[in-house]
Design a protein around this motif. Structure first.
Motif, PDB file in Angstrom:
ATOM      1  N   LEU A 141       0.835  -1.200   0.000  1.00 57.25           N
ATOM      2  CA  LEU A 141       0.000   0.000   0.000  1.00 57.25           C
ATOM      3  C   LEU A 141       0.872   1.255   0.000  1.00 57.25           C
ATOM      4  CD1 LEU A 141      -2.660   1.572   0.259  1.00 57.25           C
ATOM      5  CD2 LEU A 141      -2.557   1.162   2.745  1.00 57.25           C
ATOM      6  N   GLN A 142       1.940   1.251   0.799  1.00 55.09           N
ATOM      7  CA  GLN A 142       2.859   2.396   0.785  1.00 55.09           C
ATOM      8  C   GLN A 142       3.451   2.608  -0.597  1.00 55.09           C
ATOM      9  OE1 GLN A 142       5.609   3.076   4.278  1.00 55.09           O
ATOM     10  NE2 GLN A 142       4.908   1.028   4.829  1.00 55.09           N
ATOM     11  N   ILE A 183       1.089   7.167  -6.540  1.00 54.82           N
ATOM     12  CA  ILE A 183       0.026   8.161  -6.737  1.00 54.82           C
ATOM     13  C   ILE A 183       0.535   9.557  -6.402  1.00 54.82           C
ATOM     14  CG2 ILE A 183      -2.222   8.937  -5.894  1.00 54.82           C
ATOM     15  CD1 ILE A 183      -2.868   5.934  -5.388  1.00 54.82           C
ATOM     16  N   ASP A 184       1.252   9.679  -5.295  1.00 58.12           N
ATOM     17  CA  ASP A 184       1.695  10.990  -4.820  1.00 58.12           C
ATOM     18  C   ASP A 184       2.777  11.610  -5.697  1.00 58.12           C
ATOM     19  OD1 ASP A 184      -0.055  10.721  -2.710  1.00 58.12           O
ATOM     20  OD2 ASP A 184       1.474  10.154  -1.248  1.00 58.12           O
ATOM     21  N   ARG A 185       3.683  10.794  -6.202  1.00 58.67           N
ATOM     22  CA  ARG A 185       4.868  11.338  -6.857  1.00 58.67           C
ATOM     23  C   ARG A 185       4.882  11.186  -8.375  1.00 58.67           C
ATOM     24  NH1 ARG A 185       9.978   9.232  -3.522  1.00 58.67           N
ATOM     25  NH2 ARG A 185      10.988  10.278  -5.297  1.00 58.67           N
ATOM     26  N   LEU A 186       4.087  10.280  -8.909  1.00 54.99           N
ATOM     27  CA  LEU A 186       4.132  10.036 -10.354  1.00 54.99           C
ATOM     28  C   LEU A 186       2.868  10.462 -11.075  1.00 54.99           C
ATOM     29  CD1 LEU A 186       5.858   6.513 -10.467  1.00 54.99           C
ATOM     30  CD2 LEU A 186       6.922   8.783 -10.638  1.00 54.99           C
ATOM     31  N   THR A 187       1.882  10.949 -10.340  1.00 57.23           N
ATOM     32  CA  THR A 187       0.637  11.383 -10.979  1.00 57.23           C
ATOM     33  C   THR A 187       0.242  12.760 -10.470  1.00 57.23           C
ATOM     34  OG1 THR A 187      -0.958  10.543  -9.343  1.00 57.23           O
ATOM     35  CG2 THR A 187      -0.116   8.971 -10.963  1.00 57.23           C
ATOM     36  N   THR A 188      -0.585  13.430 -11.245  1.00 57.27           N
ATOM     37  CA  THR A 188      -1.151  14.708 -10.827  1.00 57.27           C
ATOM     38  C   THR A 188      -2.646  14.700 -11.127  1.00 57.27           C
ATOM     39  OG1 THR A 188      -0.671  15.725 -12.985  1.00 57.27           O
ATOM     40  CG2 THR A 188       0.981  15.986 -11.243  1.00 57.27           C
ATOM     41  N   GLY A 189      -3.400  15.403 -10.324  1.00 57.41           N
ATOM     42  CA  GLY A 189      -4.831  15.514 -10.568  1.00 57.41           C
ATOM     43  C   GLY A 189      -5.588  14.237 -10.244  1.00 57.41           C
ATOM     44  N   PRO A 190      -6.839  14.171 -10.683  1.00 54.35           N
ATOM     45  CA  PRO A 190      -7.686  13.012 -10.377  1.00 54.35           C
ATOM     46  C   PRO A 190      -7.188  11.751 -11.063  1.00 54.35           C
ATOM     47  CG  PRO A 190      -8.786  14.472 -11.921  1.00 54.35           C
ATOM     48  CD  PRO A 190      -7.570  15.204 -11.458  1.00 54.35           C
ATOM     49  N   GLN A 191      -7.367  10.605 -10.367  1.00 50.23           N
ATOM     50  CA  GLN A 191      -6.898   9.325 -10.883  1.00 50.23           C
ATOM     51  C   GLN A 191      -7.972   8.256 -10.764  1.00 50.23           C
ATOM     52  OE1 GLN A 191      -3.689   8.863 -12.270  1.00 50.23           O
ATOM     53  NE2 GLN A 191      -3.694  11.114 -12.084  1.00 50.23           N
ATOM     54  N   ALA A 215      -6.061  -1.186  -4.037  1.00 49.42           N
ATOM     55  CA  ALA A 215      -6.749  -0.037  -4.633  1.00 49.42           C
ATOM     56  C   ALA A 215      -7.824   0.509  -3.700  1.00 49.42           C
ATOM     57  CB  ALA A 215      -7.353  -0.422  -5.976  1.00 49.42           C
ATOM     58  N   LEU A 216      -8.589  -0.369  -3.063  1.00 50.22           N
ATOM     59  CA  LEU A 216      -9.613   0.094  -2.121  1.00 50.22           C
ATOM     60  C   LEU A 216      -8.983   0.848  -0.953  1.00 50.22           C
ATOM     61  CD1 LEU A 216     -11.910  -3.073  -2.073  1.00 50.22           C
ATOM     62  CD2 LEU A 216     -12.594  -0.790  -2.853  1.00 50.22           C
ATOM     63  N   ARG A 228      -6.509   8.332  -0.143  1.00 55.45           N
ATOM     64  CA  ARG A 228      -6.290   9.487  -1.020  1.00 55.45           C
ATOM     65  C   ARG A 228      -7.626   9.906  -1.654  1.00 55.45           C
ATOM     66  NH1 ARG A 228      -2.411   9.213   1.530  1.00 55.45           N
ATOM     67  NH2 ARG A 228      -0.205   9.300   0.894  1.00 55.45           N
ATOM     68  N   ARG A 229      -8.583  10.218  -0.811  1.00 56.65           N
ATOM     69  CA  ARG A 229      -9.929  10.540  -1.280  1.00 56.65           C
ATOM     70  C   ARG A 229      -9.947  11.758  -2.215  1.00 56.65           C
ATOM     71  NH1 ARG A 229     -13.767   7.764   1.786  1.00 56.65           N
ATOM     72  NH2 ARG A 229     -12.889   6.737   3.622  1.00 56.65           N
ATOM     73  N   ALA A 230      -9.056  12.700  -1.994  1.00 54.24           N
ATOM     74  CA  ALA A 230      -9.052  13.904  -2.820  1.00 54.24           C
ATOM     75  C   ALA A 230      -8.499  13.644  -4.214  1.00 54.24           C
ATOM     76  CB  ALA A 230      -8.227  14.999  -2.141  1.00 54.24           C
TER      77      ALA A 230
END
Length: 250
Positions: free
Chosen positions: A80-81, A87-95, A107-108, A114-116
């Motif tokens: 999970l980490q 998600i935090d470092r390789l993506t931007t915006g909604p996923q 994923a759940l 990371r609800r936002a």
């Protein structure tokens, strides 16, 4: 085959990944237990992302594929980490998260953490809490082996290497069980599940759907579908489901 890029995380994993730059909302693929990012589902989604100009990331957890570490040292917490770091470092915006088997569990958990950022989720034979099922299915001798020796090797139907089930994996899995009550996620969720899956009973998808608190959840049962769901028709369905879901977020 192109070589992966690597990212060093604060928690110690050197994650191997492939990133396709493109428009949002982006898509992140989360693989299964002892799988890697070179599987047909991940590659089919990457091809779709390139053709449509969509942002996409596939990666290997610690101890999987080309990432650092040993598989037997992994737990749901650690994987999970890894997912959250991606998600935090390789993506931007909604996923949109697409999780296969164990990746559906991760994923759940990631969507809740990371609800936002996570705005939709697709599960492919999603297997939340699978460590609980496996523990219940073990014999007394097998459980004793895990408790005394710390691990159990189980032959795999999907490759030459046996599955490694450790005491730490079972204990950590209990702490991260998610499908035992309401799953408080108010995002679109699509659960694709084969009815002939020998590893994840098709009723699991219905259980997840019943526990999700959001109003936009669909279960897609594939008559005769196996666990991998990697036939051409399965891959076409996956791309169609993910594409429609992402377009609906715009």
């Amino acid at each position: 085959m192109p070589k992966p890029s690597f990212m060093d995380t604060d928690h110690g994993t050197r994650i191997a990944y492939h990133r396709t730059h493109g428009a949002g909302p982006g898509v992140v693929f989360l693989g299964g237990f002892m799988s890697d990012m070179e599987g047909s589902k991940a590659l089919a989604l990457e091809d779709w992302a390139r053709r449509t100009g969509r942002g996409f990331v596939r990666f290997d957890y610690q101890g999987h594929g080309q990432s650092s570490g040993t598989f037997a040292d992994g737990t749901i917490s650690l994987w999970l980490q890894d997912a959250l770091a991606v998600i935090d470092r390789l993506t931007t915006g909604p996923q949109t998260l697409v999780g296969s088997s164990m990746g559906g569990w991760v994923a759940l958990l990631a969507a809740k953490a990371r609800r936002a950022r996570v705005k939709a989720l697709v599960g492919i034979a999603a297997a939340p809490d699978f460590t609980l099922w496996h523990w219940d299915a073990l014999t007394d001798t097998e459980r004793n082996t895990i408790l005394t020796e710390g691990r159990l090797l189980v032959p795999s139907d999907y490759g030459p290497d046996p599955y490694v089930f450790t005491r730490a994996l079972f204990e950590d899995g209990w702490q991260h069980r998610v499908n035992h009550g309401p799953i408080h996620l108010d995002i679109p969720v699509r659960l694709i599940q084969g009815t002939a899956d020998p590893d994840v009973p098709w009723q699991t998808a219905l259980s997840i759907a019943d526990n999700l608190t959001g109003e936009d959840t669909e279960v897609i049962l594939v008559p005769g579908g196996d666990h991998r769901l990697s036939r051409d028709v399965d891959l076409a369905r996956l791309v169609r489901v993910v594409g429609n879901l992402v377009e609906g977020l715009r």
